[in-house]
Scaffold this motif. Sequence first.
Motif, PDB file in Angstrom:
ATOM      1  N   THR A 216    -118.543  -4.612  55.558  1.00  0.00           N
ATOM      2  CA  THR A 216    -117.134  -4.988  55.696  1.00  0.00           C
ATOM      3  C   THR A 216    -117.013  -6.390  56.260  1.00  0.00           C
ATOM      4  OG1 THR A 216    -117.039  -3.937  57.869  1.00  0.00           O
ATOM      5  CG2 THR A 216    -116.347  -2.624  55.977  1.00  0.00           C
ATOM      6  N   GLY A 224    -116.719  -6.073  61.819  1.00  0.00           N
ATOM      7  CA  GLY A 224    -117.239  -6.046  60.466  1.00  0.00           C
ATOM      8  C   GLY A 224    -118.752  -5.858  60.447  1.00  0.00           C
ATOM      9  N   THR A 253    -118.776 -11.055  51.980  1.00  0.00           N
ATOM     10  CA  THR A 253    -117.934 -10.783  53.155  1.00  0.00           C
ATOM     11  C   THR A 253    -118.039 -11.833  54.249  1.00  0.00           C
ATOM     12  OG1 THR A 253    -119.587  -9.474  54.350  1.00  0.00           O
ATOM     13  CG2 THR A 253    -118.210  -8.305  52.734  1.00  0.00           C
ATOM     14  N   SER A 255    -120.211 -11.676  56.642  1.00  0.00           N
ATOM     15  CA  SER A 255    -120.685 -10.999  57.850  1.00  0.00           C
ATOM     16  C   SER A 255    -122.109 -11.429  58.205  1.00  0.00           C
ATOM     17  CB  SER A 255    -120.639  -9.486  57.674  1.00  0.00           C
ATOM     18  OG  SER A 255    -119.312  -9.032  57.549  1.00  0.00           O
ATOM     19  N   PRO A 386    -110.146 -12.590  56.335  1.00  0.00           N
ATOM     20  CA  PRO A 386    -111.116 -12.305  57.398  1.00  0.00           C
ATOM     21  C   PRO A 386    -111.494 -13.550  58.187  1.00  0.00           C
ATOM     22  CG  PRO A 386    -112.251 -12.462  55.318  1.00  0.00           C
ATOM     23  CD  PRO A 386    -110.779 -12.572  55.000  1.00  0.00           C
TER      24      PRO A 386
END
Length: 472
Positions: A216, A224, A253, A255, A386
Amino acid sequence: MASLSASSLRHLLGDWHDDGPALRALADRIRLLLLDGRIPSGTRLPAERELAAALSVSRTTVAAAYARLRDQEHLHSVRGSGSVLRLPAGEQPAEAPHRSPATVDLTRAALPAAPEVQAAVEAAVADLRAHLPGDGYELLGVADLRRAVADRYTARGLPTTAEEVLVTLGAQHAVGLVCRAVLTPGDRVLVESPGYPHALDAARAAGGRPVAVPVTAAAGPGSGGWDEEALQEAFSRTRPALAYLMPGFHNPTGSVMPADQRRRVVDLARRHGTRLVVDETTNDLAFDGEVPAPFPADVVHVGSAAKSLWGGLRIGWVRADAATVRHLAAHRAPWELGTPVFEQLVVARCLPRLDEILVGRRRELRSRRDALVTGLAAQLPEWEVPHVDGGLALWVRLPTPASSALAVAARRHGVLLTAGPRFGLDGAFERHLRLPFNADAATVRDTVPLLARAWREVGTSVPAPRPFEVVV
């Protein structure tokens, strides 16, 4: 000629319905699958009756959708040979090499060449003289570049020799080579979901069966990332032969896998006999925060010059133990005979100065990220954007599952997008869109209003959200 079964096409289509005519929605989704490369040009589609049964719609709907695609010159039908998808003259898939000057390309998360590349090219011309007496076939790579790559890993805390480095034709070639060398048909492969689509393609091409682990995007610093429970279950339940991860500014993402979770993943891989492959293509692109440290020596590291220097160099590498490097080199011969010498010499010139080069690259990326985030907040405040501290893209969450519809609408406004399902399995991630921040501020100012206009076009024609959109 490749053929697509009705069940396979159903998975690719995902949630294709909207509030308009079903025939139009089905035709538009199949066209998008062709344009973004999920269905290769020249693929034969399933018969109308078979697809109608798989989609639980009438044969009339499928026939009308196929007719619409034929009218658009995307589908060619011959009696006795079926219906074949093809790109019409003048139309290109999302990843084709040439673009109209009027088109804004947001399908590629990559920057123009770093300014220092030009000087490295000029210096490499002189370096090439020393290699001309040889035959130029370098299965392992030019010694100068292998030493430069090894020195960089050593400086990062992972002692490495040139014998533990194999130079490849980019990171994608490296991942494909590892998959072909390690996997046998039917082996399980742990992959990320969402994840880098070409890595998934490479695993499947080698006969691997993907096992997805959710990742995520971060809503804020420290949030995340990789689902810990899903990781443990995937290793213990399927005992994958290979696990592919992008733990440093994950694509798409953004991340970053924390150090303690990295240690647990390494332990899981060792306990279950899994070959762990770590893609560090975006690892150096930390513009806020620290560059993630390398994994231990028994992990296969994949790196590339594409994101840090320039994609046109097509230089990547594998860092592994010397025996694995020799094994991978032996698997190259049936496919290609090494990496071009000149491009290797260019990268060998750049790597000793890479930290200096990255100062400018990170400054550029931070500025471009800020411009895109600001523009989205002003024009599309309903989108969830994000927080990313590095990498090249934002994994945006949309209010409704309309990523594919948005990609189609954006093309009409001269903006090329890659829909969220391209990064998932079986049509997942219709609520997400990857937006690279590789455009300068002026381009962002012109592009975001076009995105907003396209979003308004699809905003009233998408289905109500389902309670469980993605099941992994």
